[in-house]
Design a protein around this motif. Structure first.
Motif, PDB file in Angstrom:
ATOM      1  N   GLY A 151      52.648  10.512  -5.887  1.00  0.00           N
ATOM      2  CA  GLY A 151      52.701  10.652  -7.343  1.00  0.00           C
ATOM      3  C   GLY A 151      51.538  11.466  -7.874  1.00  0.00           C
ATOM      4  N   GLY A 152      50.383  11.385  -7.193  1.00  0.00           N
ATOM      5  CA  GLY A 152      49.232  12.209  -7.590  1.00  0.00           C
ATOM      6  C   GLY A 152      49.571  13.689  -7.496  1.00  0.00           C
ATOM      7  N   TYR A 153      50.295  14.062  -6.449  1.00  0.00           N
ATOM      8  CA  TYR A 153      50.750  15.458  -6.334  1.00  0.00           C
ATOM      9  C   TYR A 153      51.656  15.835  -7.507  1.00  0.00           C
ATOM     10  CZ  TYR A 153      49.377  15.759  -1.338  1.00  0.00           C
ATOM     11  OH  TYR A 153      48.702  15.792  -0.156  1.00  0.00           O
ATOM     12  N   VAL A 154      52.586  14.942  -7.857  1.00  0.00           N
ATOM     13  CA  VAL A 154      53.529  15.225  -8.955  1.00  0.00           C
ATOM     14  C   VAL A 154      52.753  15.451 -10.259  1.00  0.00           C
ATOM     15  CG1 VAL A 154      55.391  14.257 -10.379  1.00  0.00           C
ATOM     16  CG2 VAL A 154      55.436  13.938  -7.882  1.00  0.00           C
ATOM     17  N   LEU A 155      51.803  14.547 -10.549  1.00  0.00           N
ATOM     18  CA  LEU A 155      51.033  14.664 -11.801  1.00  0.00           C
ATOM     19  C   LEU A 155      50.167  15.922 -11.803  1.00  0.00           C
ATOM     20  CD1 LEU A 155      49.878  10.953 -12.357  1.00  0.00           C
ATOM     21  CD2 LEU A 155      51.926  12.103 -13.217  1.00  0.00           C
ATOM     22  N   ALA A 156      49.598  16.261 -10.639  1.00  0.00           N
ATOM     23  CA  ALA A 156      48.752  17.459 -10.564  1.00  0.00           C
ATOM     24  C   ALA A 156      49.583  18.712 -10.820  1.00  0.00           C
ATOM     25  CB  ALA A 156      48.076  17.532  -9.195  1.00  0.00           C
ATOM     26  N   ARG A 157      50.784  18.760 -10.238  1.00  0.00           N
ATOM     27  CA  ARG A 157      51.639  19.924 -10.466  1.00  0.00           C
ATOM     28  C   ARG A 157      52.076  20.012 -11.932  1.00  0.00           C
ATOM     29  NH1 ARG A 157      54.063  22.686  -6.251  1.00  0.00           N
ATOM     30  NH2 ARG A 157      56.099  22.758  -7.242  1.00  0.00           N
ATOM     31  N   ALA A 158      52.350  18.851 -12.543  1.00  0.00           N
ATOM     32  CA  ALA A 158      52.742  18.838 -13.961  1.00  0.00           C
ATOM     33  C   ALA A 158      51.587  19.308 -14.845  1.00  0.00           C
ATOM     34  CB  ALA A 158      53.200  17.440 -14.375  1.00  0.00           C
ATOM     35  N   ALA A 159      50.356  18.970 -14.453  1.00  0.00           N
ATOM     36  CA  ALA A 159      49.175  19.310 -15.260  1.00  0.00           C
ATOM     37  C   ALA A 159      48.640  20.701 -14.937  1.00  0.00           C
ATOM     38  CB  ALA A 159      48.074  18.272 -15.028  1.00  0.00           C
ATOM     39  N   GLY A 160      49.049  21.273 -13.808  1.00  0.00           N
ATOM     40  CA  GLY A 160      48.446  22.531 -13.370  1.00  0.00           C
ATOM     41  C   GLY A 160      46.966  22.348 -13.041  1.00  0.00           C
ATOM     42  N   SER A 161      46.602  21.141 -12.574  1.00  0.00           N
ATOM     43  CA  SER A 161      45.198  20.791 -12.326  1.00  0.00           C
ATOM     44  C   SER A 161      45.137  19.660 -11.300  1.00  0.00           C
ATOM     45  CB  SER A 161      44.555  20.323 -13.634  1.00  0.00           C
ATOM     46  OG  SER A 161      43.436  19.489 -13.383  1.00  0.00           O
ATOM     47  N   THR A 162      44.088  19.643 -10.472  1.00  0.00           N
ATOM     48  CA  THR A 162      43.948  18.562  -9.494  1.00  0.00           C
ATOM     49  C   THR A 162      43.406  17.271 -10.118  1.00  0.00           C
ATOM     50  OG1 THR A 162      41.696  19.264  -8.924  1.00  0.00           O
ATOM     51  CG2 THR A 162      43.489  20.213  -7.623  1.00  0.00           C
ATOM     52  N   GLU A 163      43.002  17.319 -11.386  1.00  0.00           N
ATOM     53  CA  GLU A 163      42.345  16.168 -12.024  1.00  0.00           C
ATOM     54  C   GLU A 163      43.161  14.869 -11.950  1.00  0.00           C
ATOM     55  OE1 GLU A 163      41.678  13.491 -15.505  1.00  0.00           O
ATOM     56  OE2 GLU A 163      43.372  14.845 -15.175  1.00  0.00           O
ATOM     57  N   PRO A 164      44.482  14.888 -12.265  1.00  0.00           N
ATOM     58  CA  PRO A 164      45.214  13.605 -12.208  1.00  0.00           C
ATOM     59  C   PRO A 164      45.289  13.037 -10.789  1.00  0.00           C
ATOM     60  CG  PRO A 164      46.512  15.281 -13.366  1.00  0.00           C
ATOM     61  CD  PRO A 164      45.342  15.986 -12.746  1.00  0.00           C
ATOM     62  N   PHE A 165      45.385  13.918  -9.784  1.00  0.00           N
ATOM     63  CA  PHE A 165      45.395  13.464  -8.389  1.00  0.00           C
ATOM     64  C   PHE A 165      44.081  12.749  -8.076  1.00  0.00           C
ATOM     65  CE2 PHE A 165      44.527  13.961  -3.879  1.00  0.00           C
ATOM     66  CZ  PHE A 165      45.756  13.750  -3.260  1.00  0.00           C
ATOM     67  N   GLU A 166      42.975  13.387  -8.446  1.00  0.00           N
ATOM     68  CA  GLU A 166      41.652  12.802  -8.153  1.00  0.00           C
ATOM     69  C   GLU A 166      41.467  11.463  -8.879  1.00  0.00           C
ATOM     70  OE1 GLU A 166      39.428  16.194  -9.375  1.00  0.00           O
ATOM     71  OE2 GLU A 166      40.051  17.318  -7.570  1.00  0.00           O
ATOM     72  N   GLN A 167      41.930  11.393 -10.127  1.00  0.00           N
ATOM     73  CA  GLN A 167      41.820  10.144 -10.888  1.00  0.00           C
ATOM     74  C   GLN A 167      42.673   9.040 -10.263  1.00  0.00           C
ATOM     75  OE1 GLN A 167      40.315   9.259 -14.369  1.00  0.00           O
ATOM     76  NE2 GLN A 167      38.929  10.433 -13.075  1.00  0.00           N
ATOM     77  N   ALA A 168      43.897   9.386  -9.855  1.00  0.00           N
ATOM     78  CA  ALA A 168      44.795   8.387  -9.264  1.00  0.00           C
ATOM     79  C   ALA A 168      44.206   7.833  -7.974  1.00  0.00           C
ATOM     80  CB  ALA A 168      46.180   8.992  -9.019  1.00  0.00           C
ATOM     81  N   VAL A 169      43.621   8.708  -7.148  1.00  0.00           N
ATOM     82  CA  VAL A 169      42.997   8.275  -5.895  1.00  0.00           C
ATOM     83  C   VAL A 169      41.774   7.399  -6.200  1.00  0.00           C
ATOM     84  CG1 VAL A 169      41.633   9.117  -3.936  1.00  0.00           C
ATOM     85  CG2 VAL A 169      43.872  10.128  -4.421  1.00  0.00           C
ATOM     86  N   ALA A 170      40.944   7.817  -7.161  1.00  0.00           N
ATOM     87  CA  ALA A 170      39.772   7.010  -7.536  1.00  0.00           C
ATOM     88  C   ALA A 170      40.216   5.638  -8.038  1.00  0.00           C
ATOM     89  CB  ALA A 170      38.964   7.734  -8.616  1.00  0.00           C
ATOM     90  N   GLY A 171      41.306   5.600  -8.787  1.00  0.00           N
ATOM     91  CA  GLY A 171      41.794   4.340  -9.346  1.00  0.00           C
ATOM     92  C   GLY A 171      42.249   3.369  -8.270  1.00  0.00           C
TER      93      GLY A 171
END
Lengths: 183, 183
Positions: A151-171
């Motif tokens: 899901g982190g990949y999906v959110l990152a692609r939707a955002a055009g940024s790695t930030e949501p992936f990094e946040q999801a992993v940190a969470g």
């Protein structure tokens, strides 16, 4: 590299760049520099070639995951190493992305290596969690960790940024850390 | 329903069934029972029509999420209601699935409603967590919850079964429950 190998490697590249449905047998032949006769000499057709390509990609992904998950440290340290290993986040997971392709999920032979890979990964994570994090349901938590990555990949692609992936992993690592009482 | 609305609704159906790249302007016109001239009278083309279709789908998804997230109970109860609401798991998320389509993510206008929807959802979840679960990093944990849902769909499609989705949701709720000290 022999012709059969070139055909498989070309299929892997095209699956990654365009997906299964949008990849034609002709595009595979052109990329591999092989003729139609040569392709049908080695493989029954595009599904047969794609099945071999997906199996190779799945084997690579498993080897890479094992390197982190069999490494040093306790369960949470190994899982952290696995989640933090270098990834091309905006391109997504070469296996997970295929699960969005109707041509893959509707064909049991093509879907099988996806299912096998994720089932193995969940099982391996559950083993680690069962050893070191007794407070959690190991099987369910393992599914959450794999889902967080995908899901982190999906959110990152939707955002055009790695930030949501990094946040999801940190969470998820923060939650695991609380569960082990190490926070 | 007017012609413009029929065109938008037909585009929404086709995005869901086939994705963006595999949907032709002609297929949209046929589904809507509208001619090419009529389509170009109302919309500049397929991207313009798809942008409106995606905005409508995103608005519906947000309304459905708000119904759970603004409902009764504390943060974990509302998040549980949201994660447990009825979904067509094997079809995936109508917004998340579009993030795998290169034709969507490479077009900033088409990607924008995806990004806006997930950013809103993460923000709303973070608000709830900040109120009731002070032990966790609210922003990171919110990203984990949204990623668990999106990744749960990916794993379910790979498995041809809703089981991995249900396990992933159970796992993240178990971790949240431990974090609130309610386990």
């Amino acid at each position: 590299m022999g012709t059969a190998d070139r055909l498989v490697e070309s299929t892997r590249e095209l699956l990654w760049e365009r997906g299964y449905t949008a990849t034609s047998p002709r595009a595979i032949q052109e990329r591999a520099g092989a003729g139609q006769g040569s392709m049908y000499h080695h493989f029954r057709g595009k599904p047969d070639l794609a099945a071999e390509a997906i199996r190779r990609t799945a084997a690579e992904l498993r080897t890479a995951a094992e390197a982190s998950l069999n490494g040093p440290g306790d369960a949470v340290e190994r899982i952290t190493a696995y989640l933090h290993r270098s990834r091309d986040v905006l391109k997504g997971c070469p296996i997970g992305r295929l699960a969005q392709d109707p041509g893959i999920v509707d064909d049991p032979v093509l879907r099988e290596p996806l299912d096998t890979t994720f089932t193995w990964l969940r099982g391996r994570l559950a083993e680690l969690l069962a050893e070191d994090v007794p407070a959690v349901d190991a099987g369910a938590t393992a599914a959450t960790i794999v889902a967080t990555l995908q899901g982190g990949y999906v959110l990152a692609r939707a955002a055009g940024s790695t930030e949501p992936f990094e946040q999801a992993v940190a969470g998820v690592l923060g939650l695991l850390s609380l569960a082990t009482g190490k926070a």
